[in-house]
Design a protein around this motif. Structure first.
Motif, mmCIF file in Angstrom:
data_model
loop_
_atom_site.group_PDB
_atom_site.id
_atom_site.type_symbol
_atom_site.label_atom_id
_atom_site.label_comp_id
_atom_site.label_asym_id
_atom_site.label_seq_id
_atom_site.Cartn_x
_atom_site.Cartn_y
_atom_site.Cartn_z
ATOM 1 N N UNK A 14 0.838 -1.195 0.000
ATOM 2 C CA UNK A 14 0.000 0.000 0.000
ATOM 3 C C UNK A 14 0.875 1.249 0.000
ATOM 4 N N UNK A 15 0.512 2.187 -0.864
ATOM 5 C CA UNK A 15 1.295 3.404 -1.013
ATOM 6 C C UNK A 15 2.330 3.332 -2.117
ATOM 7 N N UNK A 16 2.543 2.135 -2.638
ATOM 8 C CA UNK A 16 3.529 1.942 -3.683
ATOM 9 C C UNK A 16 3.002 2.262 -5.072
ATOM 10 N N UNK A 17 3.840 1.977 -6.066
ATOM 11 C CA UNK A 17 3.517 2.293 -7.454
ATOM 12 C C UNK A 17 3.733 1.073 -8.348
ATOM 13 N N UNK A 18 2.996 1.052 -9.435
ATOM 14 C CA UNK A 18 3.198 0.047 -10.483
ATOM 15 C C UNK A 18 2.830 0.664 -11.806
ATOM 16 N N UNK A 19 3.455 0.162 -12.875
ATOM 17 C CA UNK A 19 3.076 0.601 -14.203
ATOM 18 C C UNK A 19 2.668 -0.616 -15.022
ATOM 19 N N UNK A 20 1.462 -0.560 -15.522
ATOM 20 C CA UNK A 20 0.955 -1.606 -16.399
ATOM 21 C C UNK A 20 1.196 -1.210 -17.849
ATOM 22 N N UNK A 65 -6.100 11.432 -9.766
ATOM 23 C CA UNK A 65 -4.972 11.972 -9.027
ATOM 24 C C UNK A 65 -3.945 10.931 -8.634
ATOM 25 N N UNK A 66 -4.285 9.641 -8.796
ATOM 26 C CA UNK A 66 -3.342 8.563 -8.457
ATOM 27 C C UNK A 66 -2.913 7.764 -9.681
ATOM 28 N N UNK A 67 -3.804 7.615 -10.634
ATOM 29 C CA UNK A 67 -3.513 6.834 -11.849
ATOM 30 C C UNK A 67 -3.372 7.778 -13.038
ATOM 31 N N UNK A 68 -2.496 7.392 -13.969
ATOM 32 C CA UNK A 68 -2.323 8.164 -15.198
ATOM 33 C C UNK A 68 -2.288 7.210 -16.379
ATOM 34 N N UNK A 69 -3.198 7.418 -17.315
ATOM 35 C CA UNK A 69 -3.217 6.623 -18.532
ATOM 36 C C UNK A 69 -2.432 7.356 -19.615
ATOM 37 N N UNK A 78 -0.168 0.816 -24.671
ATOM 38 C CA UNK A 78 -0.967 1.579 -23.714
ATOM 39 C C UNK A 78 -0.365 1.365 -22.330
ATOM 40 N N UNK A 79 -0.394 2.410 -21.508
ATOM 41 C CA UNK A 79 0.167 2.315 -20.159
ATOM 42 C C UNK A 79 -0.860 2.768 -19.114
ATOM 43 N N UNK A 80 -0.636 2.290 -17.913
ATOM 44 C CA UNK A 80 -1.368 2.801 -16.758
ATOM 45 C C UNK A 80 -0.371 2.919 -15.612
ATOM 46 N N UNK A 81 -0.019 4.148 -15.287
ATOM 47 C CA UNK A 81 0.851 4.405 -14.138
ATOM 48 C C UNK A 81 -0.030 4.521 -12.906
ATOM 49 N N UNK A 82 0.243 3.682 -11.921
ATOM 50 C CA UNK A 82 -0.572 3.650 -10.715
ATOM 51 C C UNK A 82 0.298 4.027 -9.523
ATOM 52 N N UNK A 83 -0.021 5.119 -8.891
ATOM 53 C CA UNK A 83 0.710 5.600 -7.720
ATOM 54 C C UNK A 83 -0.207 5.600 -6.498
ATOM 55 N N UNK A 84 0.406 5.684 -5.325
ATOM 56 C CA UNK A 84 -0.357 5.715 -4.071
ATOM 57 C C UNK A 84 -1.397 4.607 -4.031
ATOM 58 N N UNK A 85 -0.969 3.415 -4.367
ATOM 59 C CA UNK A 85 -1.895 2.290 -4.457
ATOM 60 C C UNK A 85 -2.525 1.965 -3.108
ATOM 61 N N UNK A 86 -3.772 1.541 -3.174
ATOM 62 C CA UNK A 86 -4.537 1.181 -1.984
ATOM 63 C C UNK A 86 -4.956 -0.297 -2.094
#
Length: 123
Positions: A14-20, A65-69, A78-86
């Motif tokens: 939790x709170x980490x990041x991943x990029x799909x 505010x947490x994810x960016x496509x 296509x990408x999905x940057x996911x920050x502040x993951x819950x």
């Protein structure tokens, strides 16, 4: 024939990041709207984000505010940057085409989805 291959999932705290990432082939990627959808255990499929061919984007309220496509048309990706993951972001994430992603209509084509990638967010 649309072919989509998702990658980049895994276990994160939790709170980490991943990029799909989603590698696309079989259609004109640059001319197509694209989307990320997710399905949590026991829940319906939800549209998380979409992006039109000209770059307009939409986000599910809970990820704003947490994810960016984003998209790289030169790489058909296509990408999905996911920050502040819950923990509530835990789900299988799928890439799909999006017939419409603007002017109040945000759609995805479930039939076009790839195999999905599991994202698990631990407490």
């Amino acid at each position: 024939e649309v072919h989509l291959v998702e990658s980049g999932g895994g276990l994160v705290q939790s709170g980490g990041s991943q990029r799909l990432s989603c590698a696309a082939s079989g259609f004109t990627f640059s001319a197509s709207g694209m989307a990320w959808v997710r399905q949590a255990p026991g829940q319906d499929v939800r549209l998380v984000s979409c992006i039109s061919s000209d770059g307009n984007s939409w986000y599910l309220e809970s990820v704003k505010g947490r994810f960016t496509i984003s998209r790289d048309n030169a790489m058909n990706t296509l990408y999905l940057q996911m920050d502040s993951l819950k923990t509530e972001d835990t789900a299988v994430y799928y890439c799909t085409t999006s017939p419409r992603c603007y002017l109040g209509q945000y759609l995805y084509d479930w039939k076009s989805r790839g195999q999905g990638t599991q994202v698990t967010v631990s407490p």
